[in-house]
Scaffold this active site. Sequence first.
Site, PDB file in Angstrom:
ATOM      1  N   GLU A  65       0.916  -0.784  -0.045  1.00  0.00           N
ATOM      2  CA  GLU A  65      -0.028   0.410  -0.138  1.00  0.00           C
ATOM      3  C   GLU A  65       0.851   1.155   0.046  1.00  0.00           C
ATOM      4  O   GLU A  65       1.679   1.114   1.511  1.00  0.00           O
ATOM      5  CB  GLU A  65      -0.356   0.267   0.746  1.00  0.00           C
ATOM      6  CG  GLU A  65      -1.666  -1.118   0.785  1.00  0.00           C
ATOM      7  CD  GLU A  65      -2.663  -0.982   0.349  1.00  0.00           C
ATOM      8  OE1 GLU A  65      -3.589  -0.583   0.013  1.00  0.00           O
ATOM      9  OE2 GLU A  65      -3.679  -2.079  -0.175  1.00  0.00           O
ATOM     10  N   CYS A  67      -1.347   9.746   2.168  1.00  0.00           N
ATOM     11  CA  CYS A  67      -0.893   9.295   1.013  1.00  0.00           C
ATOM     12  C   CYS A  67      -1.949   9.239  -0.735  1.00  0.00           C
ATOM     13  O   CYS A  67      -2.038   8.981  -1.612  1.00  0.00           O
ATOM     14  CB  CYS A  67      -1.241   8.116   0.929  1.00  0.00           C
ATOM     15  SG  CYS A  67      -2.791   7.128   2.020  1.00  0.00           S
TER      16      CYS A  67
END
Length: 479
Positions: free
Chosen positions: A221, A255
């Site tokens: 991720e 992110c």
Amino acid sequence: MSIIGKDGAPVSAAQIQAALQRLKEAHLTEGPSSAEQRIDRLDRAIALLLDNRQAIAEAISADFGNRSHEQTLLSDIGGSVASLKHCKAHLRDWMRADTRPAPFPGTEARVEYQPLGVVGVVSPWNFPIVLAFGPLASIFAAGNRAMLKPSELTPRTSALIAELVARHFAETELVTVLGDAQVGATFSAQPFDHLIFTGSTSVARHIMRVAADNLVPVTLELGGKSPVLVSRSADLRTVVERVLTVKTFNAGQICLAPDYVLLPEERLSAFVEEARRFVAQAYPRLGDNPDYTSIVNPRNFDRLHGYLADARGKGAAVLELNPAGEDLGDRMRRKIAPTLLLDVRDDMQVLQEEIFGPLLPLKTYRDFGEAIDYVNARPRPLAAYYFGEDAAERQRVLERTTSGALVVNDAMTHVLAEDLPFGGVGHSGMGAYHGIDGFRTFSHAKAVLVQSPGGEANLPMRAPYGEMIHGLLDHLLTP
Ligand code: NAD
């Protein structure tokens, strides 16, 4: 031992291996966990977070310098609890065997979802709770045990997580390993049944390399530069409000933060004006405003100031949105104003590196196709954000660009949809979790075939070969 590396004690590979071995043995001796046991683990994780929310919010804020408590409760605590509750509500359905059409007369075929065993979790600092407990929700729902290595950049939070985990979970369920990148490297080299890493693309390369030695499957991720594509058909005030809401949340240390904006050239000055208005309203003051989160540490503060200096030096116009005109130079407090960058060039660091802070480069286009080409000329992002009402354009973004997710008329909110897979593609990651996709990521989909009583499917392979096989071959080898 539920905590390894407590109070800065050195961590050895042998300690990690011994803890992993204990977890693996528990998995083998106790067998797959029942739905009740999984729900019990999820319940304990929920209690751990809800009962200690205040202490957790304080620890994160102390680690950051200032982290808005509301942002912590919303994202780290609320986000984790939402995932844990969703898994609790659905795991019985997800656990059900999936019956497939019988391949031969009299046979049965099905897929059984089996726990993988012990999953390693490496998590980052920017949302230190939800990026540990979000994966753990899926891991526990799928009946696994886990080892967690949280970030060393949020030391108080990581120590608190370790202590709370030790209080709520047995060492045969969940173990925390505390330490720095070196400990992370040792941790990632262990023979887990699966490893999930949330962090930077550069570290992911090391993770995958060491995991390969044990053929440990990985879910990565990662981050990257998530673009905002603004259509001529978009309402600019709405675009700015939604983009800057996310870009200023956690001071852009997300992110999924919008990394840069591509907008029609004639809308540039209107965007800037709307942005000034928005920031003045949302954050009239920045320095001592508890709602506005600090940059996590001096290294990241300097990195972002370095990007600004680099952009200025190469000719960018830098517009600091600092409504009260405060002096924000204090490296102890580490506040950076939301900042727009205009006249940007592709050789500037802000357009090369993931920004991970409240800086927002604005690039303009004449034809929408230029925006698509720009995105496609770069590594595949974690998300793309399209703002506008033009159905044909929206379809082009959907079909002609590749990103972990596409959000239309907003940024980042797909992460709240528990039933959507959360993950990247290419440089932004591989694999996904949340909801059923997380359950499947951490399960082994075992093919089960039950032969018919007469074993008809077995017979054609049996020698000596005669008429029966030739009849079958005639059938099989016909187009
Ligand atoms: P990072 O990659 O520096 O560190 C993440 C974790 O990896 C930490 O626990 C660290 O100790 C560990 N680590 C560092 N070096 C290691 C090594 N060689 N081997 C094994 N482990 C190692 O990332 P960060 O600075 O903590 O987080 C920021 C990055 O994470 C950004 O790129 C951001 O986009 C990304 N991110 C992605 C998501 C997502 O869900 N896709 C969420 C948050 C952050």
